[in-house]
Design an enzyme around this catalytic site. Structure first.
Site, PDB file in Angstrom:
ATOM      1  N   LEU A  33      47.121  14.572  36.685  1.00 29.04           N
ATOM      2  CA  LEU A  33      48.655  14.130  37.422  1.00 29.04           C
ATOM      3  C   LEU A  33      50.201  15.073  37.427  1.00 29.04           C
ATOM      4  O   LEU A  33      50.699  14.819  37.198  1.00 29.04           O
ATOM      5  CB  LEU A  33      49.534  12.997  38.009  1.00 29.04           C
ATOM      6  CG  LEU A  33      47.729  12.053  38.831  1.00 29.04           C
ATOM      7  CD1 LEU A  33      48.168  10.653  39.459  1.00 29.04           C
ATOM      8  CD2 LEU A  33      47.228  13.051  39.974  1.00 29.04           C
ATOM      9  N   PHE A  73      38.703  22.455  37.354  1.00 31.11           N
ATOM     10  CA  PHE A  73      40.239  23.319  37.847  1.00 31.11           C
ATOM     11  C   PHE A  73      41.579  22.500  37.078  1.00 31.11           C
ATOM     12  O   PHE A  73      42.497  23.467  37.755  1.00 31.11           O
ATOM     13  CB  PHE A  73      40.505  22.281  39.840  1.00 31.11           C
ATOM     14  CG  PHE A  73      39.945  22.229  41.071  1.00 31.11           C
ATOM     15  CD1 PHE A  73      39.343  23.827  41.111  1.00 31.11           C
ATOM     16  CD2 PHE A  73      38.727  22.057  41.243  1.00 31.11           C
ATOM     17  CE1 PHE A  73      39.049  24.203  42.259  1.00 31.11           C
ATOM     18  CE2 PHE A  73      37.373  21.887  42.037  1.00 31.11           C
ATOM     19  CZ  PHE A  73      37.833  23.311  42.759  1.00 31.11           C
ATOM     20  N   ALA A  74      41.376  21.990  36.404  1.00 33.87           N
ATOM     21  CA  ALA A  74      42.335  21.362  35.478  1.00 33.87           C
ATOM     22  C   ALA A  74      42.500  22.665  34.238  1.00 33.87           C
ATOM     23  O   ALA A  74      42.882  21.838  32.990  1.00 33.87           O
ATOM     24  CB  ALA A  74      41.880  20.479  34.766  1.00 33.87           C
ATOM     25  N   THR A 117      39.448  33.476  37.360  1.00 31.79           N
ATOM     26  CA  THR A 117      40.147  34.283  38.421  1.00 31.79           C
ATOM     27  C   THR A 117      40.407  35.948  38.461  1.00 31.79           C
ATOM     28  O   THR A 117      40.151  36.570  37.642  1.00 31.79           O
ATOM     29  CB  THR A 117      41.691  34.088  38.296  1.00 31.79           C
ATOM     30  OG1 THR A 117      43.104  34.779  38.552  1.00 31.79           O
ATOM     31  CG2 THR A 117      41.801  34.127  36.595  1.00 31.79           C
ATOM     32  N   TYR A 141      47.480  34.370  31.016  1.00 31.39           N
ATOM     33  CA  TYR A 141      46.388  33.358  31.741  1.00 31.39           C
ATOM     34  C   TYR A 141      45.605  34.232  32.180  1.00 31.39           C
ATOM     35  O   TYR A 141      44.338  33.114  31.971  1.00 31.39           O
ATOM     36  CB  TYR A 141      47.964  33.294  32.698  1.00 31.39           C
ATOM     37  CG  TYR A 141      47.543  32.500  34.552  1.00 31.39           C
ATOM     38  CD1 TYR A 141      46.642  31.112  34.368  1.00 31.39           C
ATOM     39  CD2 TYR A 141      46.577  33.854  34.814  1.00 31.39           C
ATOM     40  CE1 TYR A 141      45.322  30.798  35.792  1.00 31.39           C
ATOM     41  CE2 TYR A 141      45.858  33.012  36.001  1.00 31.39           C
ATOM     42  CZ  TYR A 141      45.236  31.971  36.273  1.00 31.39           C
ATOM     43  OH  TYR A 141      44.893  30.742  36.791  1.00 31.39           O
ATOM     44  N   PHE A 169      40.252  35.437  44.430  1.00 30.62           N
ATOM     45  CA  PHE A 169      42.125  36.128  44.436  1.00 30.62           C
ATOM     46  C   PHE A 169      42.506  35.342  44.971  1.00 30.62           C
ATOM     47  O   PHE A 169      42.829  34.606  44.090  1.00 30.62           O
ATOM     48  CB  PHE A 169      41.077  37.530  45.040  1.00 30.62           C
ATOM     49  CG  PHE A 169      39.891  38.456  44.321  1.00 30.62           C
ATOM     50  CD1 PHE A 169      39.092  37.857  43.681  1.00 30.62           C
ATOM     51  CD2 PHE A 169      40.720  39.483  44.080  1.00 30.62           C
ATOM     52  CE1 PHE A 169      38.156  39.265  42.753  1.00 30.62           C
ATOM     53  CE2 PHE A 169      40.151  40.935  43.063  1.00 30.62           C
ATOM     54  CZ  PHE A 169      38.854  40.059  42.485  1.00 30.62           C
ATOM     55  N   ARG A 219      46.751  42.464  48.541  1.00 29.97           N
ATOM     56  CA  ARG A 219      46.587  41.200  47.870  1.00 29.97           C
ATOM     57  C   ARG A 219      45.253  40.821  49.134  1.00 29.97           C
ATOM     58  O   ARG A 219      45.507  40.961  49.645  1.00 29.97           O
ATOM     59  CB  ARG A 219      46.810  40.064  46.989  1.00 29.97           C
ATOM     60  CG  ARG A 219      48.322  40.146  45.742  1.00 29.97           C
ATOM     61  CD  ARG A 219      47.860  40.473  44.437  1.00 29.97           C
ATOM     62  NE  ARG A 219      48.228  40.584  43.994  1.00 29.97           N
ATOM     63  CZ  ARG A 219      48.662  41.608  43.495  1.00 29.97           C
ATOM     64  NH1 ARG A 219      47.950  42.887  44.140  1.00 29.97           N
ATOM     65  NH2 ARG A 219      49.670  42.015  42.371  1.00 29.97           N
ATOM     66  N   GLY A 278      54.423  42.775  35.470  1.00 30.53           N
ATOM     67  CA  GLY A 278      52.444  42.104  35.267  1.00 30.53           C
ATOM     68  C   GLY A 278      51.703  42.292  36.792  1.00 30.53           C
ATOM     69  O   GLY A 278      50.973  41.687  36.427  1.00 30.53           O
TER      70      GLY A 278
END
Ligand code: UFG
Length: 323
Positions: A33, A73-74, A117, A141, A169, A219, A278
């Protein structure tokens, strides 16, 4: 299937948890959390409050729940922050994630599905992007996600832990129950929706001099339920690999603003600002491999429907999960 969802209190994690529960799977959400919300955890799921930095916590959760598959997913997701605090990103997205991989291998979990990603590609040369495009991230990242993909390759070779890395994406949209509520919010569609709600004085367009038809970045916005579907297919699949998930359609920042205006019927101020460092001009997925190998059939290829689902969620939860 019994599935442990690490990060199931976040945006894509909560929507995927709901999708899996709707199809009769048993879910245990493991989440610290930090950025997720307890209210975002579907009430049909078990919940374990824990942080992946604590090996014993994730090992115990896996021993107790005995999942056949794990979805991860964390992670931290803010590109800009990753360029100020790279250590935060490598520690959580790589080192802490390795505790999850190790616990999966130790407890004979068959498969791990990893949220990767398009940021793994950096500034791609070829559009639409296939998985054989060189992966040269331009931010910490994207590098952290690519590093963990590589860790998974070795866990498969050495421990036989099957993996699927799903290179998303631009995740967008909502279910009726779960949607996007980041703090701070940095993503385009929720920010434009906040401007439509009058919660922001304006929306800033970052850069109008890109080599695109209207000069703004393009995008590939993919509905979160289509992402959810891919996770289930990946869990069912018995092979390992990395797949792009997108619609194959590109939308410029300006066209997203127009879509939000037409879906919401609201007008708001648009300001033209400098480029955000970026940002690649165009990111569009070629998802042929996910369709062929996983049998992925995305349902939403209409940007209006994607934005509309996000807008409906905001109307229902005007303060996000703070209600
Ligand atoms: N943008 C604006 N104004 C804003 C916010 C965003 O013009 O206020 C622009 C951005 O410059 C970019 C586009 O809208 O051109 C989309 O920006 P987002 O921040 O919504 O998404 P990104 O494409 O930067 O990043 C997303 C995810 C990342 C992931 C990346 C991979 O947030 O986690 O997609 O494609 F790495």
């Amino acid at each position: 299937m019994r599935i442990l969802v690490a990060g199931g209190a976040g945006y894509i994690g909560s929507c995927t948890t709901e999708y899996l529960l709707d199809r009769g799977h048993e879910i245990c959400v493991f989440d610290a959390l930090l950025n997720g919300h307890r209210q975002a955890v579907d009430e049909r799921a078990q919940f374990v409050y824990g942080n992946l930095e604590d090996y014993n916590a994730i090992d115990k959760a896996i021993k107790d729940f005995k999942p056949e598959g794990v979805i991860h997913f964390a992670a931290f997701i803010e590109v800009g922050e990753s360029m100020k605090l790279p250590g935060k990103y490598f520690r959580n997205n790589v080192a802490n994630a390795m505790n999850l991989a190790e616990a999966c291998a130790t407890n004979a979990v068959r498969k791990i599905v990893f949220s990767s990603t398009a940021a793994t590609y950096g500034m791609p040369k070829n559009i639409p992007i296939r998985e054989d495009e060189p992966t040269i991230p331009i931010n910490a990242y994207g590098e952290s996600k690519l590093m963990f993909e590589k860790v998974l390759v070795w866990y498969e070779k050495i421990h036989g832990l099957q993996y699927t890395a799903l290179r998303y994406f631009n995740a967008a949209g909502a279910t009726e129950k779960h949607g996007e509520d980041h703090n701070p919010e940095t993503h385009l569609i929720p920010l434009v929706l906040q401007a439509a709600e009058g919660k922001r004085p304006h929306i800033s367009v970052f850069g109008t001099d890109y080599d695109t038809p209207d000069g703004t970045c393009i995008r590939d916005y993919i509905h979160v339920l289509d992402l959810a579907q891919a996770h289930l297919l990946a869990l069912e699949n018995q092979t390992s690999g990395a797949y792009n998930l997108g619609t194959g359609n590109g939308h410029s920042v300006k066209s997203i603003i127009d879509t939000v205006k037409s879906v919401t019927g609201k007008d708001f101020k648009v300001e033209y600002a400098d480029r955000r460092p970026g940002d690649p001009a165009r990111l569009i997925a070629d998802s042929t491999a996910a369709k062929k190998v996983l049998g992925w059939k995305p349902m939403y290829d209409d940007i209006n429907a994607i934005v509309e689902s996000a807008w409906k969620w905001r109307l229902k939860f005007p303060n996000g999960y703070q209600n």
